[in-house]
Design a protein around this motif. Structure first.
Motif, PDB file in Angstrom:
ATOM      1  N   GLU A   1      43.629 -33.642   7.857  1.00  0.00           N
ATOM      2  CA  GLU A   1      42.602 -32.737   7.341  1.00  0.00           C
ATOM      3  C   GLU A   1      41.300 -32.958   8.096  1.00  0.00           C
ATOM      4  N   MET A   2      40.792 -31.915   8.734  1.00  0.00           N
ATOM      5  CA  MET A   2      39.553 -32.014   9.503  1.00  0.00           C
ATOM      6  C   MET A   2      38.344 -32.008   8.589  1.00  0.00           C
ATOM      7  N   ARG A   3      37.315 -32.735   9.022  1.00  0.00           N
ATOM      8  CA  ARG A   3      36.006 -32.703   8.398  1.00  0.00           C
ATOM      9  C   ARG A   3      34.973 -32.494   9.511  1.00  0.00           C
ATOM     10  N   PHE A   4      34.269 -31.379   9.462  1.00  0.00           N
ATOM     11  CA  PHE A   4      33.191 -31.137  10.415  1.00  0.00           C
ATOM     12  C   PHE A   4      31.875 -31.498   9.731  1.00  0.00           C
ATOM     13  N   ILE A   5      31.083 -32.327  10.396  1.00  0.00           N
ATOM     14  CA  ILE A   5      29.879 -32.899   9.796  1.00  0.00           C
ATOM     15  C   ILE A   5      28.656 -32.492  10.611  1.00  0.00           C
TER      16      ILE A   5
ATOM     17  N   GLU B   1      27.467 -21.895  11.376  1.00  0.00           N
ATOM     18  CA  GLU B   1      27.970 -21.743  12.742  1.00  0.00           C
ATOM     19  C   GLU B   1      29.380 -22.307  12.867  1.00  0.00           C
ATOM     20  N   THR B   2      29.624 -23.441  12.227  1.00  0.00           N
ATOM     21  CA  THR B   2      30.951 -24.045  12.279  1.00  0.00           C
ATOM     22  C   THR B   2      31.989 -23.120  11.666  1.00  0.00           C
ATOM     23  N   ARG B   3      31.667 -22.562  10.504  1.00  0.00           N
ATOM     24  CA  ARG B   3      32.609 -21.640   9.871  1.00  0.00           C
ATOM     25  C   ARG B   3      32.866 -20.420  10.756  1.00  0.00           C
ATOM     26  N   ALA B   4      31.830 -19.945  11.428  1.00  0.00           N
ATOM     27  CA  ALA B   4      31.989 -18.791  12.317  1.00  0.00           C
ATOM     28  C   ALA B   4      32.891 -19.143  13.496  1.00  0.00           C
ATOM     29  N   LEU B   5      32.717 -20.332  14.052  1.00  0.00           N
ATOM     30  CA  LEU B   5      33.566 -20.766  15.162  1.00  0.00           C
ATOM     31  C   LEU B   5      35.026 -20.843  14.731  1.00  0.00           C
ATOM     32  N   LEU B   6      35.260 -21.397  13.572  1.00  0.00           N
ATOM     33  CA  LEU B   6      36.637 -21.536  13.090  1.00  0.00           C
ATOM     34  C   LEU B   6      37.249 -20.181  12.768  1.00  0.00           C
TER      35      LEU B   6
END
Length: 360
Positions: free
Chosen positions: A206-210, A231-236
């Motif tokens: 499970e990934m965690r982006f911080i 931005e992270t959610r948009a990239l994903l």
């Protein structure tokens, strides 16, 4: 940075209302149940968002909490103050020679306590089975890139292969659910977010982006350089669909999402920790103790409350330690070390310590 002395008798100024019977409650009504203890400040990487290239002045061995002192603190936290989960951090916990003994002692005292560890996984494959037998439940592994050159740029060490072998060893030993922590850095590894998530899903992790926080040893952090959660959610979302987890967060730092492919098939989960742009201070349930025994009620607090003198005072008992710990948490600031969340406030002053010295 002020460090208030541990004294027996009179309470800390402003903490007269603290009551160990109510657990680790602060003046805003939050109760800490998630204990994070740093075992050591040393690390064998030099991540740019954490410490300078030359490292930091390390604590001497006699400054570190002993295995028995750590075990005692956990016992007080669980039996007296309402701690319900434990994470062992650093620096790098695997650097600590008596790590297995520490975990085994805690597990003997608390058969049902969830015990996790955050690690960079270097050398983990050699110790994973022993750690699991000692009582460690699972690990979070810091891994910011799957590309050797980028990994070396971020960590200042050419050690990607060692980390990946360690991750495999942890999974084989059953230290699961295994979570992968990645800090996205603008222009360096942010474009890798979809690839990191795809790899983690394929491996069953499970990934965690911080979001990067102002806790780097070089003190080069700038708000505009932070890759935000949005931005992270948009990239994903360029490759996956994200659906908000239906389960409540219950104070967890990560906002979790189900990950679906573009056809709607659920592939797994991902978490995003938005400490900077979407802070969750109002429901913070963490209490941190540094490797030398100081309570950090907040990552960004400039006040530390030293428990080591009480632990080493033959006339001080567990009740004395519990009361001082409860007093320290009563004084927890509202958010980010000040009166409200935000790193662009006039009242915000970044802590002198880096993340490695505080412990995650």
């Amino acid at each position: 940075m002020p460090s208030l002395p541990s004294r027996r008798g009179e309470p800390l100024p402003g903490a007269e209302a603290a009551d160990p019977a109510r657990g680790l409650m602060d003046s805003f009504g939050r109760r800490a149940t998630d204990l994070r203890i740093s075992l050591i400040d040393k690390c064998n990487l030099r991540c740019t968002y954490c410490m300078p290239a030359e490292g930091l002045p390390w604590l001497s061995r006699d400054q570190l909490l002993t295995a028995e002192e750590i075990r005692r603190l956990v016992r007080i936290g669980v039996d007296t103050l309402g701690v319900r989960e434990l994470r062992l951090t650093g620096g790098e916990p695997l650097v600590r020679a008596d790590l297995v003994d520490i975990i085994a002692g805690i597990r003997a005292d608390h058969p049902q306590l969830p015990i996790a560890m955050t690690t960079n996984a270097i050398g983990l494959e050699r110790k994973a089975e022993e750690l699991a037998r000692a009582g460690l439940d699972r690990v979070n592994v810091s891994l910011d890139s799957l590309h050797r050159e980028t990994f070396a740029q971020l960590t200042r060490r050419d050690s990607l292969d060692k980390v990946l072998v360690g991750v495999e060893g942890a999974a084989a030993a059953g230290l699961t659910p295994l979570k992968i922590n990645a800090v996205l850095m603008r222009g360096i590894n942010d474009h890798e977010a979809p690839d990191l998530l795809a790899w983690a899903l394929e491996q069953g992790y499970e990934m965690r982006f911080i979001e990067q926080m102002p806790l780097d040893g070089d003190q080069n952090w700038r708000r505009e350089g932070t890759v935000s959660a949005a931005e992270t959610r948009a990239l994903l979302s360029e490759r996956f669909q994200l659906r908000a987890d239906a389960l409540p967060r219950n104070g967890a730092p990560a906002e979790r999402f189900d990950v679906l492919d573009l056809d709607g098939t659920v592939l797994g989960r991902v978490g995003v920790i938005a400490s900077v742009t979407e802070p969750f201070c109002a429901d913070c349930r963490r209490t941190r103790i540094t490797a030398e025994g100081k309570v950090m009620s907040c990552l960004f607090s400039r006040e530390e409350f030293d428990l080591a003198p009480l632990l080493r005072d033959p006339e001080a008992d567990d009740e004395d330690v519990a009361r001082r710990w409860a007093e320290a948490m009563w004084l927890k600031p509202a958010a980010h070390g000040t009166d409200r969340p935000g790193f662009d406030l006039d009242s915000f002053t970044r802590p002198d310590r880096s993340m490695s010295a505080i412990g995650g």
